[in-house]
Design a protein around this motif. Structure first.
Motif, PDB file in Angstrom:
ATOM      1  N   MET A 298      48.206  35.545  10.782  1.00  0.00           N
ATOM      2  CA  MET A 298      47.331  36.098  11.625  1.00  0.00           C
ATOM      3  C   MET A 298      45.931  35.001  11.501  1.00  0.00           C
ATOM      4  SD  MET A 298      47.461  40.116  11.225  1.00  0.00           S
ATOM      5  CE  MET A 298      45.782  40.380  11.801  1.00  0.00           C
ATOM      6  N   SER A 299      45.444  34.605  10.506  1.00  0.00           N
ATOM      7  CA  SER A 299      44.359  33.931  10.147  1.00  0.00           C
ATOM      8  C   SER A 299      44.437  32.702  10.867  1.00  0.00           C
ATOM      9  CB  SER A 299      43.990  33.530   8.549  1.00  0.00           C
ATOM     10  OG  SER A 299      42.998  32.859   8.440  1.00  0.00           O
ATOM     11  N   ARG A 300      45.575  31.968  10.935  1.00  0.00           N
ATOM     12  CA  ARG A 300      45.746  30.717  11.487  1.00  0.00           C
ATOM     13  C   ARG A 300      45.650  30.831  12.970  1.00  0.00           C
ATOM     14  NH1 ARG A 300      49.180  30.319   7.281  1.00  0.00           N
ATOM     15  NH2 ARG A 300      51.009  30.938   8.346  1.00  0.00           N
ATOM     16  N   LYS A 301      46.104  32.219  13.506  1.00  0.00           N
ATOM     17  CA  LYS A 301      45.857  32.240  14.870  1.00  0.00           C
ATOM     18  C   LYS A 301      44.429  32.712  15.184  1.00  0.00           C
ATOM     19  CE  LYS A 301      47.533  33.326  19.149  1.00  0.00           C
ATOM     20  NZ  LYS A 301      47.993  32.074  19.692  1.00  0.00           N
ATOM     21  N   VAL A 302      43.836  33.402  14.416  1.00  0.00           N
ATOM     22  CA  VAL A 302      42.551  33.890  14.780  1.00  0.00           C
ATOM     23  C   VAL A 302      41.544  32.656  14.768  1.00  0.00           C
ATOM     24  CG1 VAL A 302      40.335  35.086  13.820  1.00  0.00           C
ATOM     25  CG2 VAL A 302      42.557  36.226  13.824  1.00  0.00           C
ATOM     26  N   TYR A 303      41.740  31.596  13.838  1.00  0.00           N
ATOM     27  CA  TYR A 303      40.860  30.489  13.690  1.00  0.00           C
ATOM     28  C   TYR A 303      41.409  29.256  14.242  1.00  0.00           C
ATOM     29  CZ  TYR A 303      37.884  33.483  10.812  1.00  0.00           C
ATOM     30  OH  TYR A 303      37.427  34.534  10.372  1.00  0.00           O
ATOM     31  N   GLU A 304      42.546  29.031  15.225  1.00  0.00           N
ATOM     32  CA  GLU A 304      43.101  28.190  15.585  1.00  0.00           C
ATOM     33  C   GLU A 304      41.927  27.590  16.699  1.00  0.00           C
ATOM     34  OE1 GLU A 304      46.802  29.265  18.056  1.00  0.00           O
ATOM     35  OE2 GLU A 304      45.323  30.356  19.374  1.00  0.00           O
ATOM     36  N   ASN A 305      42.362  26.118  16.681  1.00  0.00           N
ATOM     37  CA  ASN A 305      41.454  25.415  17.503  1.00  0.00           C
ATOM     38  C   ASN A 305      40.078  25.370  17.061  1.00  0.00           C
ATOM     39  OD1 ASN A 305      43.501  24.577  19.257  1.00  0.00           O
ATOM     40  ND2 ASN A 305      43.069  26.766  20.340  1.00  0.00           N
ATOM     41  N   GLY A 306      39.728  25.417  15.810  1.00  0.00           N
ATOM     42  CA  GLY A 306      38.401  25.639  15.370  1.00  0.00           C
ATOM     43  C   GLY A 306      37.718  26.636  15.697  1.00  0.00           C
TER      44      GLY A 306
END
Length: 115
Positions: free
Chosen positions: A58-66
């Motif tokens: 989820m963290s990778r999805k939430v903070y994707e693209n900076g």
């Protein structure tokens, strides 16, 4: 707690990773006041805890693209969105690998795995 209190019956237990925020006196007192049964767990032992993998996904999805958030509501919306788009297959895979992960933790005497 609202979710847990609305669960049918009272047949559930709470698990956390014993990080300092989870084991503070305030947290312990709160959980005790709500009669919450806490599962004993090795300190800072995230390897056998599937939810840690979910938080990572989820963290990778939430903070994707900076991605950055300046408003709490915007962050909350992003977290909820990441939660609702989780694919059931990802969760099933995490469950299927649990036995191997626990075995690997035992082999390493509880030390962190290199996944």
């Amino acid at each position: 707690m609202p979710f847990a209190e609305n669960t049918e019956g009272r047949n559930w237990e709470y698990q956390h990773d014993n990080s300092p925020i989870h084991t503070s006196n305030a947290t312990k007192n709160y959980l005790n006041s709500k009669n919450v049964t806490v599962i004993e767990w090795p300190p800072m032992s995230s390897d056998p805890n599937r939810i840690e993998n979910v938080w990572g996904i989820m963290s990778r999805k939430v903070y994707e693209n900076g991605g950055q958030f300046y408003l709490v509501n915007a962050l909350k919306t992003a977290i909820e969105s990441a939660w609702y788009i989780l694919e059931p297959e990802i969760l099933e895979t995490l469950i299927m690998w649990m036995e191997k992960r626990v075995y690997d933790v035992i082999l390493k005497n509880g030390k962190t795995l290199n996944y």
